[in-house]
Design a protein around this motif. Structure first.
Motif, mmCIF file in Angstrom:
data_model
loop_
_atom_site.group_PDB
_atom_site.id
_atom_site.type_symbol
_atom_site.label_atom_id
_atom_site.label_comp_id
_atom_site.label_asym_id
_atom_site.label_seq_id
_atom_site.Cartn_x
_atom_site.Cartn_y
_atom_site.Cartn_z
ATOM 1 N N PHE A 40 0.876 -1.279 -0.346
ATOM 2 C CA PHE A 40 -0.214 -0.092 0.381
ATOM 3 C C PHE A 40 0.862 1.241 0.211
ATOM 4 O O PHE A 40 1.140 2.353 -0.719
ATOM 5 C CB PHE A 40 -1.083 0.087 1.105
ATOM 6 N N ALA A 41 1.892 0.771 1.233
ATOM 7 C CA ALA A 41 2.930 2.541 0.492
ATOM 8 C C ALA A 41 3.395 2.951 -0.624
ATOM 9 O O ALA A 41 3.827 3.409 -1.193
ATOM 10 C CB ALA A 41 3.890 2.006 2.108
ATOM 11 N N LEU A 42 4.201 2.041 -1.215
ATOM 12 C CA LEU A 42 4.383 1.950 -2.673
ATOM 13 C C LEU A 42 3.847 2.747 -3.937
ATOM 14 O O LEU A 42 4.173 3.053 -3.973
ATOM 15 C CB LEU A 42 5.375 0.619 -2.423
ATOM 16 N N LEU A 48 7.943 10.876 -0.885
ATOM 17 C CA LEU A 48 9.708 9.375 -0.389
ATOM 18 C C LEU A 48 9.430 9.323 1.045
ATOM 19 O O LEU A 48 9.888 8.583 1.582
ATOM 20 C CB LEU A 48 10.464 9.818 -1.414
ATOM 21 N N PHE A 49 9.822 10.254 1.123
ATOM 22 C CA PHE A 49 9.727 10.463 2.832
ATOM 23 C C PHE A 49 8.620 9.689 3.518
ATOM 24 O O PHE A 49 9.112 8.699 4.831
ATOM 25 C CB PHE A 49 10.067 12.011 3.803
ATOM 26 N N GLU A 50 7.395 9.760 3.509
ATOM 27 C CA GLU A 50 6.385 8.856 4.302
ATOM 28 C C GLU A 50 6.971 7.573 3.747
ATOM 29 O O GLU A 50 6.476 6.872 4.629
ATOM 30 C CB GLU A 50 4.853 9.499 4.256
ATOM 31 N N LYS A 51 6.953 7.233 2.477
ATOM 32 C CA LYS A 51 7.024 6.096 2.510
ATOM 33 C C LYS A 51 8.344 5.266 2.966
ATOM 34 O O LYS A 51 7.687 4.654 3.726
ATOM 35 C CB LYS A 51 7.246 5.694 0.673
ATOM 36 N N ILE A 55 7.051 1.821 5.810
ATOM 37 C CA ILE A 55 7.468 0.401 4.969
ATOM 38 C C ILE A 55 8.857 0.424 6.388
ATOM 39 O O ILE A 55 9.047 -0.425 6.704
ATOM 40 C CB ILE A 55 8.456 0.806 3.830
ATOM 41 N N GLY A 56 9.316 1.388 6.816
ATOM 42 C CA GLY A 56 10.921 1.334 8.410
ATOM 43 C C GLY A 56 9.996 1.134 9.187
ATOM 44 O O GLY A 56 10.662 -0.249 9.777
ATOM 45 N N VAL A 57 8.281 1.675 9.516
ATOM 46 C CA VAL A 57 8.252 1.106 11.023
ATOM 47 C C VAL A 57 7.682 -0.771 11.104
ATOM 48 O O VAL A 57 7.879 -1.576 11.576
ATOM 49 C CB VAL A 57 7.080 1.983 11.809
ATOM 50 N N SER A 110 -0.658 8.434 11.796
ATOM 51 C CA SER A 110 -0.608 9.571 12.302
ATOM 52 C C SER A 110 -0.753 10.564 10.497
ATOM 53 O O SER A 110 -1.052 11.036 10.286
ATOM 54 C CB SER A 110 0.610 10.003 12.926
ATOM 55 N N VAL A 111 0.297 9.674 9.724
ATOM 56 C CA VAL A 111 0.392 9.561 8.724
ATOM 57 C C VAL A 111 -0.913 9.432 7.839
ATOM 58 O O VAL A 111 -0.554 10.451 6.870
ATOM 59 C CB VAL A 111 1.330 9.210 7.467
#
Length: 117
Positions: A40-42, A48-51, A55-57, A110-111
């Protein structure tokens, strides 16, 4: 003589760890849900920062579950009898996973809140 570093050999150890983690039902559940969120994020037009952050979390949750599985394996190797310290080690590993999931949920909320409201 010190063994020569081999990227591919070390990567094979890491992949063996992922394969082992996939034997754990909790990891499988988190992995399937996490992959859905990663996809979904991709594909959603986040920045780009939000993605990267979203994904990082999710990857952080995967890592925490791997550490927890490692702790449980070592405890099980050390003793098959009940011991308060063994229980503490397993409970603390689970707490670590819980907190990383909490971080992931709060980050995603939050995002998404910013995105949709």
């Amino acid at each position: 003589m010190k063994k020569k570093y081999s990227f591919f050999k070390n990567a094979s150890y890491a992949l063996a760890g992922v394969k082992r983690a996939l034997n754990e039902s909790a990891f499988r559940i988190e992995f399937v849900i996490g992959i859905c969120f990663i996809l979904f994020a991709l594909f959603y037009p986040f920045s780009l920062f939000e993605k990267a952050f979203l994904i990082g979390v999710i990857i952080l949750v995967f890592a925490a579950e791997c550490f927890n599985t490692a702790i449980e394996s070592v405890v099980d190797l050390a003793t098959s009898k009940y011991h308060k310290l063994a229980k503490d080690a397993k409970d603390l590993g689970s707490a670590g996973v819980f907190f990383t999931i909490l971080i992931a949920v709060l980050t995603w909320l939050s995002v998404l809140y910013k995105e949709f409201l």
